[in-house]
Design an enzyme around this catalytic site. Structure first.
Site, short mmCIF file in Angstrom:
data_model
loop_
_atom_site.label_atom_id
_atom_site.label_comp_id
_atom_site.label_asym_id
_atom_site.label_seq_id
_atom_site.Cartn_x
_atom_site.Cartn_y
_atom_site.Cartn_z
N ARG A 1 12.97 38.95 48.70
CA ARG A 1 13.36 38.73 50.09
C ARG A 1 14.79 38.21 50.21
NH1 ARG A 1 12.04 41.57 53.36
NH2 ARG A 1 14.29 41.77 53.55
N LYS B 1 34.18 34.28 63.93
CA LYS B 1 32.84 34.23 64.50
C LYS B 1 31.83 34.71 63.46
CE LYS B 1 34.53 34.85 69.21
NZ LYS B 1 34.60 35.72 70.41
N LYS C 1 45.38 29.10 70.89
CA LYS C 1 44.49 29.72 71.87
C LYS C 1 44.66 29.07 73.23
CE LYS C 1 40.46 31.11 70.36
NZ LYS C 1 40.71 32.56 70.21
N GLU D 1 47.61 33.36 71.67
CA GLU D 1 46.76 34.15 72.56
C GLU D 1 47.36 34.12 73.97
OE1 GLU D 1 42.74 32.73 74.44
OE2 GLU D 1 42.29 33.60 72.48
N ASP E 1 44.42 38.96 75.04
CA ASP E 1 43.04 38.53 75.24
C ASP E 1 42.42 39.20 76.47
OD1 ASP E 1 40.68 36.99 74.88
OD2 ASP E 1 41.38 35.58 76.40
#
Length: 283
Positions: free
Chosen positions: A102, A137, A169, A199, A220
């Site tokens: 597994r 992410k 950002k 960004e 963005d």
């Protein structure tokens, strides 16, 4: 593309944590049902088309559970899979193979799902010169595996972590006061090897980023029309990256605007596992 070799100490740590989670100290089924001397051979087989990633790590899972288990790899990472393809042959203790099954398949299916989706995105932008990259992410603890899988699919890696490059950002900009101030402050403090990306949300911020000397500018959630305008404004003075709400349906149109990079969080954060099974030779 040349694939790097993931460090054994890194992959072994992930594998051992996964095995401890799955087995703990005994396997009450395999240990109490199957004799220690019961040996057999199993096949890892593709149940659908895709791109393979993680076969060496999957093989290592079996070896960590039982060093006497052998693995014959038939298809290597980065190669295309077709339904029914034999990926590897596993031989040794039946109980050991069942204990490792597994965990090995979880890793192999997940990584191959990433490489398969990445390859679809790369194929969609073929001929445009655009690089398809991942993002941060990623699943906690699995970033190295996931970013390696992106490479197997023909994509490229964005920064690996917050230490790799400076990326300003929207929340950084809001906290600092302006793009110009943020870039100027970083330039005063970072080393010469650190790239600065910013960004931007509109063409006004884009111009500010250019004037401030950003190395890379992320567009963005801009639409295709605004991206084309951005490409003309920048005129190769900085690398342009498109990000936000990018899918297989719009990725080609975005690539054709003339941007340099397309980054997709979806490559790692919501990918579908590839269907891969372990079958015993007597089935």
């Amino acid at each position: 593309m040349i694939l790097p070799k993931l460090s054994d100490f890194y992959t072994d740590d992930i594998i051992k944590r996964a095995l401890f989670e799955d087995i703990n100290y005994i396997d009450v089924t395999a240990d109490l049902l199957i004799g220690k001397d019961n040996a057999g051979t199993a096949r890892i087989v593709a149940k659908e088309n895709g791109v393979l990633s993680g076969i060496n790590i999957a093989a290592r899972v079996f070896n960590i559970v039982d060093s006497s288990v052998t693995t014959e790899i038939c298809i290597n990472d980065g190669q295309t899979l077709y339904k029914g393809d034999l990926i590897a042959v596993i031989g040794g203790s039946v109980a050991s193979i069942l204990k490792a099954e597994r965990t090995a398949l979880n890793i192999l299916q997940h990584m191959s799902g990433i490489s398969t989706y990445t390859k679809k995105c790369v194929d969609m932008v073929s001929g445009t010169g655009v690089s398809v990259t991942d993002t941060r992410k990623t699943l906690p603890g699995l970033r190295g595996l996931q970013k390696y899988a992106v490479l197997c699919g023909g994509g490229r890696n964005h920064r690996f972590n917050l230490s790799s490059a400076a990326m300003i950002k929207d929340n950084h900009i809001d906290a600092c006061g302006s793009i110009s101030r943020a870039i100027a402050t970083l330039k005063e403090n970072v080393g010469h090897m650190v790239t600065i990306e910013v960004e931007v949300r509109d063409l006004q911020e884009l111009q500010e980023a250019i004037d401030a000397g950003a190395d890379v500018i992320m567009l963005d959630n801009m639409d295709v029309s605004m991206m084309r305008k951005a490409v003309n404004i920048v005129a190769k003075r900085a690398k342009l990256e498109a990000s936000g709400n990018i899918t297989l349906d719009n990725i080609r149109a975005i690539a054709e605007t003339g941007i340099d990079i397309i980054s997709l969080g979806a490559l790692t954060h919501s990918v579908t596992a590839l269907d891969i099974s372990l079958l015993w030779d007597n089935q």
